[in-house]
Design an enzyme around this catalytic site. Structure first.
Site, PDB file in Angstrom:
ATOM      1  N   HIS A  48       0.849  -1.194   0.000  1.00 14.23           N
ATOM      2  CA  HIS A  48       0.000   0.000   0.000  1.00 14.23           C
ATOM      3  C   HIS A  48       0.882   1.240   0.000  1.00 14.23           C
ATOM      4  O   HIS A  48       2.100   1.131   0.139  1.00 14.23           O
ATOM      5  CB  HIS A  48      -0.884   0.009   1.256  1.00 14.23           C
ATOM      6  CG  HIS A  48      -0.065   0.074   2.510  1.00 14.23           C
ATOM      7  ND1 HIS A  48       0.461  -1.054   3.105  1.00 14.23           N
ATOM      8  CD2 HIS A  48       0.375   1.126   3.242  1.00 14.23           C
ATOM      9  CE1 HIS A  48       1.183  -0.687   4.159  1.00 14.23           C
ATOM     10  NE2 HIS A  48       1.145   0.630   4.263  1.00 14.23           N
ATOM     11  N   HIS A  68       5.724   6.124  -0.781  1.00  7.37           N
ATOM     12  CA  HIS A  68       6.443   4.946  -1.242  1.00  7.37           C
ATOM     13  C   HIS A  68       5.635   3.698  -0.897  1.00  7.37           C
ATOM     14  O   HIS A  68       4.661   3.777  -0.154  1.00  7.37           O
ATOM     15  CB  HIS A  68       7.832   4.866  -0.586  1.00  7.37           C
ATOM     16  CG  HIS A  68       7.768   4.668   0.886  1.00  7.37           C
ATOM     17  ND1 HIS A  68       7.517   5.707   1.773  1.00  7.37           N
ATOM     18  CD2 HIS A  68       7.876   3.547   1.652  1.00  7.37           C
ATOM     19  CE1 HIS A  68       7.497   5.228   2.998  1.00  7.37           C
ATOM     20  NE2 HIS A  68       7.692   3.914   2.962  1.00  7.37           N
TER      21      HIS A  68
END
Length: 185
Positions: free
Chosen positions: A44, A129
């Protein structure tokens, strides 16, 4: 007294991105001695980590997070790899998430509405990220620049919603979407 459950707010990833990143993890695992490799279903883009949250506090948080549903959906690019920490012993291996104005604004708004619900604001700048591995366990210096040249594929994703995730330590996968928030079309 029961321990409070840990939560975080994140952008879920589509199956095709998770599949690409799972293949990367499989290849990278052969050469990089990280202790933790998240399950592909757990991949995620984190917007905000909350840590332990009581049920009452979670209800207040969920209500505040509904303000995020006023944000328009948008598209970003994911892909490429990088590292956080000392290049000789990088603590985190990540896949990129494009730092668009829309994503940065969403993260900022998440901070604001979370603060309204009584959560401390993050002091560090937001660095979007996707964590592929963490907790370096090697002695050798990995050749990061060469690896960065190998894993360059990119995929565009439409961000149409976000989710409040519940953490289940010791389970695989360990992140459960607990509450979803749809963005405007």
């Amino acid at each position: 007294m029961a321990e409070d459950t840990h939560y975080f707010l994140a952008v879920p990833l589509p199956a095709e991105v998770k599949e690409m990143l799972a293949k990367w993890q499989e290849q990278l695992r052969k050469n990089l001695p990280y202790k933790q490799w998240p399950h592909p279903e757990d991949l995620h883009i984190t917007l905000k980590f909350f840590g332990p949250v009581s049920d009452n506090k979670r209800k207040q948080l969920t209500k505040s997070l509904r303000d995020l549903e006023k944000v328009r959906g948008f598209t970003i690019e994911t892909g490429g790899i990088g590292f956080f920490g000392n290049p000789k012993k990088p603590r985190v291996l990540w896949a990129g998430a494009e730092r668009t104005e829309a994503l940065l604004s969403l993260a900022e708004l998440a901070e604001e509405v979370s603060a309204q619900a009584g959560f401390a604001k993050e002091n560090r700048p937001y660095r979007p990220h996707i964590t592929l591995a963490k907790r370096w366990a090697g002695d050798e210096d990995p050749n990061l620049r060469e690896l960065e040249k190998e894993f360059t594929e990119r995929k565009r994703i439409d961000i149409e919603g976000i989710a409040l995730y519940k953490i289940h330590p010791g389970q695989t996968p360990k992140y459960e979407p607990f509450e979803e928030f749809k963005l405007l079309p």
